[in-house]
Design an enzyme around this catalytic site. Structure first.
Site, PDB file in Angstrom:
ATOM      1  N   GLY A  72       0.832  -1.200   0.000  1.00  0.00           N
ATOM      2  CA  GLY A  72       0.000   0.000   0.000  1.00  0.00           C
ATOM      3  C   GLY A  72       0.873   1.258   0.000  1.00  0.00           C
ATOM      4  O   GLY A  72       2.081   1.175   0.216  1.00  0.00           O
ATOM      5  N   GLN A  74       1.174   3.366   2.173  1.00  0.00           N
ATOM      6  CA  GLN A  74       1.807   3.524   3.491  1.00  0.00           C
ATOM      7  C   GLN A  74       2.428   2.219   3.986  1.00  0.00           C
ATOM      8  O   GLN A  74       2.474   1.956   5.194  1.00  0.00           O
ATOM      9  CB  GLN A  74       0.778   4.042   4.501  1.00  0.00           C
ATOM     10  CG  GLN A  74       0.463   5.515   4.339  1.00  0.00           C
ATOM     11  CD  GLN A  74       1.691   6.400   4.576  1.00  0.00           C
ATOM     12  OE1 GLN A  74       2.608   6.033   5.304  1.00  0.00           O
ATOM     13  NE2 GLN A  74       1.709   7.562   3.958  1.00  0.00           N
ATOM     14  N   SER A  75       2.894   1.393   3.062  1.00  0.00           N
ATOM     15  CA  SER A  75       3.460   0.096   3.452  1.00  0.00           C
ATOM     16  C   SER A  75       4.747   0.248   4.275  1.00  0.00           C
ATOM     17  O   SER A  75       5.719   0.873   3.822  1.00  0.00           O
ATOM     18  CB  SER A  75       3.756  -0.700   2.176  1.00  0.00           C
ATOM     19  OG  SER A  75       4.597  -1.784   2.464  1.00  0.00           O
ATOM     20  N   ASN A  76       4.746  -0.351   5.459  1.00  0.00           N
ATOM     21  CA  ASN A  76       5.979  -0.393   6.261  1.00  0.00           C
ATOM     22  C   ASN A  76       7.005  -1.302   5.600  1.00  0.00           C
ATOM     23  O   ASN A  76       8.211  -1.060   5.664  1.00  0.00           O
ATOM     24  CB  ASN A  76       5.665  -0.937   7.659  1.00  0.00           C
ATOM     25  CG  ASN A  76       4.734  -0.026   8.427  1.00  0.00           C
ATOM     26  OD1 ASN A  76       5.064   1.116   8.694  1.00  0.00           O
ATOM     27  ND2 ASN A  76       3.545  -0.526   8.754  1.00  0.00           N
ATOM     28  N   ALA A  78       7.401  -1.835   2.396  1.00  0.00           N
ATOM     29  CA  ALA A  78       8.046  -1.144   1.273  1.00  0.00           C
ATOM     30  C   ALA A  78       9.131  -0.193   1.797  1.00  0.00           C
ATOM     31  O   ALA A  78      10.253  -0.151   1.277  1.00  0.00           O
ATOM     32  CB  ALA A  78       6.998  -0.383   0.464  1.00  0.00           C
TER      33      ALA A  78
END
Ligand SMILES: Cc1ncc(COP(=O)(O)O)c(C=O)c1O
Length: 329
Positions: A72, A74-76, A78
């Site tokens: 997403g 706001q992916s942690n 990523a």
């Protein structure tokens, strides 16, 4: 021991601290501990660094030059893939669901700061993520790169085994934990903890709190990940349905949408213990934890596995929800 022969690159500050939550304990008359994987270190830390220690080592063995993953906006996961790539001198390409926004915040801002290449996919079907990863891989190969594809959340056999190793670390700190509560998204963290408990803490029950998918979907995914990992690394254990507990009752209005119970849990951890949780993962898992403690449903001592995600506090969307909520006394 099985996973000690698997190539691994040091990225996280390990072991992470194990702390007793004294103020919540006296308020609720409970024996509750926290495993601080929010303090794994690199670029604000979190659970995904443990997975990346194995995944990045595999990428290095395969002489890859680019880490590619999906998540997403706001992916942690990523963000930490970008940080691992930066530290190891690799490129990172992040495929992000949703639209590019004019102003970046939270993890998205950190992705930019860490120098990752970002590609926004728009409104894509969650079942087609692999297709997008495959297409990106082909494109990078055609440009002369050697990409290493990391699935959503880093949840494959290597990601899972990192959390099996983490339970061994926990056993070295405390052996008598009876219940572990953790947030469950792409399921690799919980799958690894389940296998680790089978190996090292056989009296401990693992309870996953879904923040996204229905519980029956996750139970199937957990079984699949556990079975494949046992086979891949020839672990001397077997797994059955009774080892898998995942609850879908605390998702609230949906993935990434803060809800009242989650915000109350964030407030409790902040004001009683000085520990910051996030609205997407750990806040909802902690809401489930506190609710089940109130209903005396959990065997003690209980361990809450803090999986990180703290940059999620600093997004535009959580600023809207949280500043309203937390300005109440
Ligand atoms: C902060 C945080 N906690 C928990 C999870 C869930 O971990 P998993 O995807 O392995 O289920 C994630 C996954 O992105 C996360 O970022």
């Amino acid at each position: 021991m099985f996973f000690e022969k698997i190539p691994r690159i040091e990225l996280a500050n390990l072991p992470t601290p194990l702390e007793r939550l004294n103020n919540i304990n006296s308020q609720k008359n409970v024996d509750l501990w926290i495993k601080r994987d929010d303090l794994t270190g690199l670029a604000f830390g979190g659970n995904k660094l443990r997975k990346l220690e194995f995944l990045a080592a595999d990428a290095r063995e395969k002489q890859c030059d680019t880490l590619v993953t999906i998540g997403g906006q706001q992916s942690n996961h990523a963000r930490l893939t970008a940080a691992a790539a930066a530290k190891l001198g690799l490129r990172a390409t992040l495929l992000l669901l949703g639209e590019k926004t004019a102003e970046a915040s939270g993890n998205y801002l950190l992705d930019l700061l860490l120098g990752a290449e970002l590609k926004f996919l728009g409104d894509v079907n969650a079942l087609e993520l692999e297709k997008h990863l495959k297409r990106e891989k082909e494109q990078l190969v055609s440009l002369g790169h050697n990409p290493y594809i990391i699935p959503l959340g880093g949840s494959n056999n290597l990601g899972v085994i990192s959390y099996t190793a983490a339970v061994k670390e926990l056993k070295g700190q405390r052996e008598n934990i009876k219940t572990i509560i953790t947030a469950c998204g792409s399921a690799g963290t919980q799958a690894g903890i389940i296998l680790g408990c089978k190996l090292f803490l056989p009296d401990c029950q693992v309870v996953g709190i879904s923040v996204w998918h229905p519980a029956d979907y996750l139970a199937e995914k957990l079984m699949e990940l556990c079975t494949e990992t046992i086979k891949e690394f020839q672990l001397p254990i077997s797994i059955s349905q009774k080892d898998i507990t995942v609850l879908g009752d605390y998702i609230g209005a949906g993935y990434g949408v803060p809800d009242e119970m989650g915000l109350a849990a964030i407030r409790t951890f902040a004001r009683r213990e000085g520990i910051i949780l996030d609205p997407t993962y750990t806040g909802k898992a902690a809401a489930a934890l506190l609710d089940m403690i109130d209903q005396s449903k959990l065997s003690e001592p209980i361990l809450f596995w803090h999986t990180g995600g703290t940059p999620g506090i600093f997004t535009h969307s959580s600023a809207r929800h949280l500043s309203l909520e937390f300005s109440k006394s």
